[in-house]
Motif scaffolding. Sequence first.
Motif, PDB file in Angstrom:
ATOM      1  N   ASP A 128      30.463 -47.044 -10.950  1.00  0.00           N
ATOM      2  CA  ASP A 128      30.178 -48.348 -10.344  1.00  0.00           C
ATOM      3  C   ASP A 128      29.115 -49.083 -11.147  1.00  0.00           C
ATOM      4  OD1 ASP A 128      31.401 -46.633  -8.293  1.00  0.00           O
ATOM      5  OD2 ASP A 128      31.040 -48.322  -6.958  1.00  0.00           O
ATOM      6  N   GLY A 129      28.210 -48.328 -11.748  1.00  0.00           N
ATOM      7  CA  GLY A 129      27.148 -48.908 -12.549  1.00  0.00           C
ATOM      8  C   GLY A 129      26.219 -47.812 -13.028  1.00  0.00           C
ATOM      9  N   SER A 152      25.485 -53.304 -12.743  1.00  0.00           N
ATOM     10  CA  SER A 152      26.845 -53.200 -12.208  1.00  0.00           C
ATOM     11  C   SER A 152      27.519 -54.568 -12.254  1.00  0.00           C
ATOM     12  CB  SER A 152      26.810 -52.678 -10.770  1.00  0.00           C
ATOM     13  OG  SER A 152      26.096 -53.561  -9.926  1.00  0.00           O
ATOM     14  N   PRO A 153      28.856 -54.608 -12.219  1.00  0.00           N
ATOM     15  CA  PRO A 153      29.565 -55.890 -12.303  1.00  0.00           C
ATOM     16  C   PRO A 153      29.265 -56.808 -11.112  1.00  0.00           C
ATOM     17  CG  PRO A 153      31.041 -54.078 -12.817  1.00  0.00           C
ATOM     18  CD  PRO A 153      29.786 -53.470 -12.266  1.00  0.00           C
ATOM     19  N   ARG A 158      35.064 -51.652 -10.811  1.00  0.00           N
ATOM     20  CA  ARG A 158      34.628 -50.413 -11.425  1.00  0.00           C
ATOM     21  C   ARG A 158      34.527 -50.574 -12.944  1.00  0.00           C
ATOM     22  NH1 ARG A 158      35.145 -46.950  -8.080  1.00  0.00           N
ATOM     23  NH2 ARG A 158      37.218 -47.592  -7.384  1.00  0.00           N
ATOM     24  N   LEU A 159      33.576 -49.867 -13.523  1.00  0.00           N
ATOM     25  CA  LEU A 159      33.425 -49.822 -14.969  1.00  0.00           C
ATOM     26  C   LEU A 159      34.033 -48.527 -15.502  1.00  0.00           C
ATOM     27  CD1 LEU A 159      29.688 -50.930 -15.184  1.00  0.00           C
ATOM     28  CD2 LEU A 159      31.638 -52.275 -16.001  1.00  0.00           C
ATOM     29  N   MET A 161      33.589 -46.300 -18.944  1.00  0.00           N
ATOM     30  CA  MET A 161      32.841 -46.157 -20.179  1.00  0.00           C
ATOM     31  C   MET A 161      33.577 -45.266 -21.168  1.00  0.00           C
ATOM     32  SD  MET A 161      30.456 -48.080 -19.329  1.00  0.00           S
ATOM     33  CE  MET A 161      29.378 -48.653 -18.017  1.00  0.00           C
ATOM     34  N   ILE A 203      31.188 -49.958 -22.773  1.00  0.00           N
ATOM     35  CA  ILE A 203      32.201 -50.341 -21.789  1.00  0.00           C
ATOM     36  C   ILE A 203      33.544 -50.504 -22.483  1.00  0.00           C
ATOM     37  CG2 ILE A 203      32.873 -52.099 -20.116  1.00  0.00           C
ATOM     38  CD1 ILE A 203      29.852 -52.749 -19.829  1.00  0.00           C
ATOM     39  N   ILE A 231      31.160 -59.622 -21.767  1.00  0.00           N
ATOM     40  CA  ILE A 231      31.139 -58.428 -20.928  1.00  0.00           C
ATOM     41  C   ILE A 231      29.746 -58.250 -20.320  1.00  0.00           C
ATOM     42  CG2 ILE A 231      31.204 -55.903 -21.002  1.00  0.00           C
ATOM     43  CD1 ILE A 231      33.619 -56.058 -22.738  1.00  0.00           C
ATOM     44  N   ILE A 235      27.712 -58.502 -15.918  1.00  0.00           N
ATOM     45  CA  ILE A 235      26.926 -57.406 -15.353  1.00  0.00           C
ATOM     46  C   ILE A 235      25.652 -57.943 -14.699  1.00  0.00           C
ATOM     47  CG2 ILE A 235      25.712 -55.253 -15.849  1.00  0.00           C
ATOM     48  CD1 ILE A 235      28.685 -54.996 -16.274  1.00  0.00           C
TER      49      ILE A 235
END
Length: 261
Positions: A128-129, A152-153, A158-159, A161, A203, A231, A235
């Motif tokens: 999530d972050g 986090s976004p 969801r991220l 990586m 990311i 990107i 965030i």
Amino acid sequence: MCGRYAVTTDPAKLAAEIDAVNEVPAPLDPAGDGADGDNRAAAVRSPGVNYNVAPTTSVMTVVKRHSPDDPDDDPLLRVRAMRWGLVPSWAKELGKGPLLFNARAETAAEKSSFRNSVRSKRCLVPMDGWYEWKPGPPDAKGKPTKIPFFMSPHDGTRLFMAGLWSVWHDRSDPDAAPLLSCSILTTDAVGHLREVHDRMPLIMPFANWDAWLDPDHRAPSELLAPPGEEIAEAIDIREVAPLVNRVANNGPDLLAPVGAE
């Protein structure tokens, strides 16, 4: 640097979300199903919701692999449990040497610990972050402090990586299940994220998943470059309470902005 993060989904939900095969063993079943000989994880418990993920924790990862029964078939997305802290396949003992929970994207291909993984064992690490710390004012005793932040976004998505993974076998115990382990790639921070730290996890946008996870070909070198400013602009950065400083603390309160009522 990425040494702590939060994830608020479980393997089954994640697999359904991304149309993947869930290969994470059920809780208290460390052996897993062993379908292809490299998806079992010795001493790796089933991961799930965790607001304070730390190195050596069992984490969810996404890989793309062929079926062991039909290596000529199309590879499928698979959700797997791995130990966070890559153990190179050539390591003689578990727990010896540095804890490889991060790998620098710029140099990973040149390092003996990561070279083979860069070539054919690349993964995604969902979250999530992530947390990062900035130096804070000294405390009442004059000791330095660190202020935690959570990235986090904006939209709550969801991220994923970029990561590397490995399979390690305990040569002292031929009957032991193989250990899967992973490392999160880091890169130069971009945009306003530089205000918190000069490094950030790499990311991996959905559009690049196929090329990054392809088990049969090297990933294009440009995928290892820092992400675009757009990107970073997606965030949010918020200061959170120092509860996260202790790994034993866990729960949604760790994500609450400082000063929120």
